[in-house]
Every structure is written in C-alpha cells, then in structure tokens.
Design a protein around this motif. Structure first.
Motif, PDB file in Angstrom:
ATOM      1  N   ILE A 239       0.843  -1.188   0.000  1.00 15.60           N
ATOM      2  CA  ILE A 239       0.000   0.000   0.000  1.00 15.60           C
ATOM      3  C   ILE A 239       0.887   1.250   0.000  1.00 15.60           C
ATOM      4  O   ILE A 239       1.690   1.451   0.919  1.00 15.60           O
ATOM      5  CB  ILE A 239      -0.931   0.009   1.227  1.00 15.60           C
ATOM      6  N   TYR A 240       0.733   2.059  -1.036  1.00 16.21           N
ATOM      7  CA  TYR A 240       1.391   3.367  -1.085  1.00 16.21           C
ATOM      8  C   TYR A 240       0.428   4.370  -0.460  1.00 16.21           C
ATOM      9  O   TYR A 240      -0.749   4.402  -0.811  1.00 16.21           O
ATOM     10  CB  TYR A 240       1.699   3.765  -2.530  1.00 16.21           C
ATOM     11  N   HIS A 241       0.934   5.185   0.457  1.00 16.01           N
ATOM     12  CA  HIS A 241       0.070   6.157   1.111  1.00 16.01           C
ATOM     13  C   HIS A 241       0.862   7.403   1.477  1.00 16.01           C
ATOM     14  O   HIS A 241       2.087   7.399   1.536  1.00 16.01           O
ATOM     15  CB  HIS A 241      -0.607   5.543   2.353  1.00 16.01           C
ATOM     16  N   ARG A 242       0.117   8.493   1.707  1.00 14.70           N
ATOM     17  CA  ARG A 242       0.730   9.798   2.008  1.00 14.70           C
ATOM     18  C   ARG A 242       0.081  10.351   3.262  1.00 14.70           C
ATOM     19  O   ARG A 242      -1.132  10.352   3.414  1.00 14.70           O
ATOM     20  CB  ARG A 242       0.510  10.753   0.844  1.00 14.70           C
ATOM     21  N   ASN A 243       0.925  10.859   4.173  1.00 17.20           N
ATOM     22  CA  ASN A 243       0.402  11.450   5.410  1.00 17.20           C
ATOM     23  C   ASN A 243       0.111  12.938   5.218  1.00 17.20           C
ATOM     24  O   ASN A 243       0.289  13.490   4.127  1.00 17.20           O
ATOM     25  CB  ASN A 243       1.349  11.194   6.587  1.00 17.20           C
TER      26      ASN A 243
ATOM     27  N   THR B 279       3.902   0.664   2.582  1.00 18.63           N
ATOM     28  CA  THR B 279       3.727  -0.256   3.695  1.00 18.63           C
ATOM     29  C   THR B 279       3.370  -1.617   3.121  1.00 18.63           C
ATOM     30  O   THR B 279       2.462  -1.739   2.309  1.00 18.63           O
ATOM     31  CB  THR B 279       2.624   0.231   4.651  1.00 18.63           C
ATOM     32  N   THR B 280       4.136  -2.630   3.529  1.00 17.12           N
ATOM     33  CA  THR B 280       3.890  -4.010   3.131  1.00 17.12           C
ATOM     34  C   THR B 280       3.414  -4.766   4.356  1.00 17.12           C
ATOM     35  O   THR B 280       4.087  -4.773   5.384  1.00 17.12           O
ATOM     36  CB  THR B 280       5.172  -4.653   2.574  1.00 17.12           C
ATOM     37  N   ILE B 281       2.248  -5.392   4.234  1.00 15.37           N
ATOM     38  CA  ILE B 281       1.631  -6.098   5.355  1.00 15.37           C
ATOM     39  C   ILE B 281       1.182  -7.472   4.881  1.00 15.37           C
ATOM     40  O   ILE B 281       0.484  -7.582   3.878  1.00 15.37           O
ATOM     41  CB  ILE B 281       0.416  -5.324   5.901  1.00 15.37           C
ATOM     42  N   GLU B 282       1.581  -8.509   5.618  1.00 20.90           N
ATOM     43  CA  GLU B 282       1.107  -9.853   5.326  1.00 20.90           C
ATOM     44  C   GLU B 282       0.130 -10.269   6.416  1.00 20.90           C
ATOM     45  O   GLU B 282       0.453 -10.221   7.598  1.00 20.90           O
ATOM     46  CB  GLU B 282       2.259 -10.845   5.267  1.00 20.90           C
ATOM     47  N   VAL B 283      -1.075 -10.635   6.002  1.00 15.98           N
ATOM     48  CA  VAL B 283      -2.124 -11.054   6.934  1.00 15.98           C
ATOM     49  C   VAL B 283      -2.433 -12.524   6.673  1.00 15.98           C
ATOM     50  O   VAL B 283      -2.730 -12.905   5.537  1.00 15.98           O
ATOM     51  CB  VAL B 283      -3.405 -10.201   6.751  1.00 15.98           C
ATOM     52  N   THR B 284      -2.347 -13.353   7.716  1.00 17.60           N
ATOM     53  CA  THR B 284      -2.616 -14.782   7.564  1.00 17.60           C
ATOM     54  C   THR B 284      -4.112 -15.042   7.497  1.00 17.60           C
ATOM     55  O   THR B 284      -4.920 -14.181   7.850  1.00 17.60           O
ATOM     56  CB  THR B 284      -2.037 -15.591   8.733  1.00 17.60           C
ATOM     57  N   ARG B 285      -4.467 -16.235   7.092  1.00 19.96           N
ATOM     58  CA  ARG B 285      -5.882 -16.591   7.002  1.00 19.96           C
ATOM     59  C   ARG B 285      -6.544 -16.671   8.377  1.00 19.96           C
ATOM     60  O   ARG B 285      -7.765 -16.715   8.479  1.00 19.96           O
ATOM     61  CB  ARG B 285      -6.078 -17.881   6.225  1.00 19.96           C
ATOM     62  N   ALA B 286      -5.732 -16.639   9.439  1.00 21.79           N
ATOM     63  CA  ALA B 286      -6.268 -16.598  10.797  1.00 21.79           C
ATOM     64  C   ALA B 286      -6.500 -15.157  11.257  1.00 21.79           C
ATOM     65  O   ALA B 286      -6.982 -14.926  12.358  1.00 21.79           O
ATOM     66  CB  ALA B 286      -5.327 -17.305  11.756  1.00 21.79           C
ATOM     67  N   GLY B 287      -6.122 -14.176  10.419  1.00 20.18           N
ATOM     68  CA  GLY B 287      -6.327 -12.770  10.759  1.00 20.18           C
ATOM     69  C   GLY B 287      -5.180 -12.164  11.549  1.00 20.18           C
ATOM     70  O   GLY B 287      -5.326 -11.103  12.153  1.00 20.18           O
TER      71      GLY B 287
ATOM     72  N   ASP C  12       6.050  -3.916   7.293  1.00 22.57           N
ATOM     73  CA  ASP C  12       7.211  -3.080   7.001  1.00 22.57           C
ATOM     74  C   ASP C  12       6.731  -1.773   6.383  1.00 22.57           C
ATOM     75  O   ASP C  12       5.918  -1.777   5.458  1.00 22.57           O
ATOM     76  CB  ASP C  12       8.157  -3.799   6.033  1.00 22.57           C
ATOM     77  N   LYS C  13       7.239  -0.659   6.914  1.00 26.90           N
ATOM     78  CA  LYS C  13       6.877   0.665   6.412  1.00 26.90           C
ATOM     79  C   LYS C  13       8.146   1.369   5.957  1.00 26.90           C
ATOM     80  O   LYS C  13       9.081   1.538   6.738  1.00 26.90           O
ATOM     81  CB  LYS C  13       6.182   1.463   7.516  1.00 26.90           C
ATOM     82  N   THR C  14       8.172   1.780   4.686  1.00 29.86           N
ATOM     83  CA  THR C  14       9.338   2.421   4.099  1.00 29.86           C
ATOM     84  C   THR C  14       8.980   3.830   3.652  1.00 29.86           C
ATOM     85  O   THR C  14       8.003   4.025   2.930  1.00 29.86           O
ATOM     86  CB  THR C  14       9.839   1.620   2.874  1.00 29.86           C
TER      87      THR C  14
END
Length: 78
Positions: free
Chosen positions: A42-46, A54-62, A68-70
């Motif tokens: 996800i590319y985002h701007r504050n 921001t790269t986020i891995e979400v498992t099937r269990a939630g 990681d935020k760059t």
C-alpha cells in the motif's frame, strides 16, 4: 478463516493518511484451495506530504505476520 476483504480491513488499520495505490498477492497453500495469507503493498501519504510504502502480510487466521513501512520521499508544494 478470514476472507480477502477482512484481511484488507486489518491491513488498512496500519495505514495513516491517504491511500494512493494498493495491490494484493495471495499466497496459496499446496494442500488447500484457500490462500495461506495475503500480502498487501500500500502506497500512502500522510498530512505532511510524506509518501510511504507499507507491506503487510495477513494470515488466514487474521494475524499480521509481517509488517514493514518504508519512507519514499516528500512532495514539494510549489
């Protein structure tokens, strides 16, 4: 097990600011037709015009398995 939409909601909880672009990759389990996890990029701007990936891995269990935020840079206001 959670759906991709529920995983997306969890991922968005880690984002501050405006989302510019988003992609999602499903990681499949060799023994199931259901994804083992989803990875969101996800590319985002504050509010200070700083841009992040921001790269986020979400498992099937939630569960957030990876996060990681760059900082990518700033946009000038000329």
């Amino acid at each position: 097990m959670i759906s991709k939409q529920e995983a997306s909601i969890i991922a968005h909880e880690y984002i501050d600011g405006i989302i510019l672009q988003e992609s999602c990759t499903a990681y499949m389990s060799p023994t199931s037709a259901y994804p083992q996890s989803w990875e969101f990029k996800i590319y985002h701007r504050n509010s200070d015009k700083d841009t992040f990936l921001t790269t986020i891995e979400v498992t099937r269990a939630g569960i957030v398995a990876n996060w990681d935020k760059t900082h990518l840079g700033e946009e000038s206001e000329e």
